[in-house]
Design an enzyme around this catalytic site. Structure first.
Site, PDB file in Angstrom:
ATOM      1  CD  GLU A 101      -1.737   0.117  -6.772  1.00  0.00           C
ATOM      2  OE1 GLU A 101      -1.857   0.969  -5.866  1.00  0.00           O
ATOM      3  OE2 GLU A 101      -1.766  -1.096  -6.560  1.00  0.00           O
ATOM      4  CG  ASP A 105       6.721  -2.830  -2.082  1.00  0.00           C
ATOM      5  OD1 ASP A 105       7.905  -2.524  -2.175  1.00  0.00           O
ATOM      6  OD2 ASP A 105       6.260  -3.480  -1.126  1.00  0.00           O
ATOM      7  CB  VAL A 155       6.690   5.907   2.001  1.00  0.00           C
ATOM      8  CG1 VAL A 155       8.162   6.096   1.711  1.00  0.00           C
ATOM      9  CG2 VAL A 155       6.011   5.139   0.881  1.00  0.00           C
ATOM     10  CG  ASP A 161      -2.462   1.744   5.135  1.00  0.00           C
ATOM     11  OD1 ASP A 161      -2.128   1.503   3.961  1.00  0.00           O
ATOM     12  OD2 ASP A 161      -2.730   0.845   5.956  1.00  0.00           O
ATOM     13  NE  ARG A 167      -5.971   3.818   4.115  1.00  0.00           N
ATOM     14  CZ  ARG A 167      -5.327   2.904   3.396  1.00  0.00           C
ATOM     15  NH1 ARG A 167      -4.517   3.284   2.425  1.00  0.00           N
ATOM     16  NH2 ARG A 167      -5.476   1.625   3.654  1.00  0.00           N
TER      17      ARG A 167
HETATM   18  P1  IMP Z   1       2.935  -4.723  -4.139  1.00  0.00           P
HETATM   19  O1  IMP Z   1       1.912  -5.735  -4.481  1.00  0.00           O
HETATM   20  O2  IMP Z   1       4.044  -5.291  -3.310  1.00  0.00           O
HETATM   21  O3  IMP Z   1       3.456  -3.965  -5.343  1.00  0.00           O
HETATM   22  O4  IMP Z   1       2.293  -3.695  -3.152  1.00  0.00           O
HETATM   23  C1  IMP Z   1       1.339  -2.843  -3.575  1.00  0.00           C
HETATM   24  C2  IMP Z   1       0.503  -2.291  -2.455  1.00  0.00           C
HETATM   25  O5  IMP Z   1       1.100  -2.414  -1.157  1.00  0.00           O
HETATM   26  C3  IMP Z   1       0.375  -0.825  -2.704  1.00  0.00           C
HETATM   27  O6  IMP Z   1      -0.737  -0.559  -3.509  1.00  0.00           O
HETATM   28  C4  IMP Z   1       0.249  -0.253  -1.308  1.00  0.00           C
HETATM   29  O7  IMP Z   1      -1.109  -0.219  -0.936  1.00  0.00           O
HETATM   30  C5  IMP Z   1       1.004  -1.212  -0.431  1.00  0.00           C
HETATM   31  N1  IMP Z   1       2.354  -0.696  -0.145  1.00  0.00           N
HETATM   32  C6  IMP Z   1       3.519  -1.043  -0.735  1.00  0.00           C
HETATM   33  N2  IMP Z   1       4.569  -0.377  -0.232  1.00  0.00           N
HETATM   34  C7  IMP Z   1       4.061   0.439   0.699  1.00  0.00           C
HETATM   35  C8  IMP Z   1       4.652   1.426   1.588  1.00  0.00           C
HETATM   36  O8  IMP Z   1       5.871   1.700   1.610  1.00  0.00           O
HETATM   37  N3  IMP Z   1       3.785   2.058   2.418  1.00  0.00           N
HETATM   38  C9  IMP Z   1       2.443   1.815   2.435  1.00  0.00           C
HETATM   39  N4  IMP Z   1       1.863   0.917   1.642  1.00  0.00           N
HETATM   40  C10 IMP Z   1       2.659   0.236   0.776  1.00  0.00           C
HETATM   41 MG    MG Z   2      -2.470   0.362  -2.921  1.00  0.00          MG
END
Ligand code: IMP
Ligand code: MG
Length: 178
Positions: A101, A105, A155, A161, A167
């Site tokens: 990954e 987040d 970020v 992105d 990207r």
């Molecule tokens: P999660 O499901 O909240 O853990 O988010 C995961 C996905 O969200 C990651 O694989 C990223 O593609 C996107 N993502 C999370 N935080 C960021 C960030 O700060 N910048 C860009 N994409 C993010």
């Molecule tokens: Mg991702």
């Protein structure tokens, strides 16, 4: 250094050299832990493409590589629901799986993916993420292999992105907050 992407200002956060150093460390850890295990790397598109490419160039043991496409983000925040836009094309039964990954987040994406993969009876599943935001994390499985733990700020760059832009940047940038 500062850059503008669409309507937002970003400042340099982690330069390419630091990223590549850390990626090498991760690859060596994986090489050691998965010796003789012929793991299968599942790369989560789109964000992990650049990380995965650098990581796997440094991983010199036998392995398989496959891709899956998920999305849960729109703009600057997670929408909470994870959509699978391209499914797994290979059999992972009795295999050692490493999910690659870009960032963990909230953890929603990874949790839903793990649940899904567990149904296919792999021998093991671990997460290898370049970035981890501990303050935003709501899941049960923090990544075992993690490059950088970072503050809860948006970020961009090195595969990540902002509305599909940025990207291609080789460095990581962080959203500037006024
Ligand atoms: P999660 O499901 O909240 O853990 O988010 C995961 C996905 O969200 C990651 O694989 C990223 O593609 C996107 N993502 C999370 N935080 C960021 C960030 O700060 N910048 C860009 N994409 C993010
Ligand atoms: Mg991702």
């Amino acid at each position: 250094m500062e850059i503008q992407i669409l309507d937002k200002q970003f400042s340099l956060f982690i330069p390419s050299e630091n990223i590549l150093n850390e990626v090498q460390v991760l690859a060596k850890k994986l090489e050691f832990d998965y010796k003789e295990k012929n793991p299968i790397f599942i790369i989560v598109l789109n964000g992990a493409f650049m990380f995965a490419s650098d990581l796997l160039k440094c991983f010199r043991n036998s392995c398989d590589i496959t891709f899956i496409k998920l999305s849960s983000y729109k703009g600057l925040s997670s929408v909470g629901t994870v959509r699978q836009q391209m499914g797994l094309m290979v059999d992972i039964q009795d295999r050692h799986v490493i999910i690659v990954e870009d960032i963990v987040d909230t953890g929603l994406t990874i949790e839903s993916l793990i649940k899904n993969l567990e149904n296919q009876n792999p021998t093991s599943i671990e997460i290898c993420s370049l970035l981890f935001k501990p303050e935003a994390f709501k899941g049960n499985n923090p990544p075992k292999y993690n490059g950088f733990s970072i503050p809860n700020k948006f970020v961009v760059g090195y595969g990540l992105d902002y509305d599909e832009k940025g990207r291609n940047l080789k460095d990581l940038y962080q959203l500037k907050t006024e």
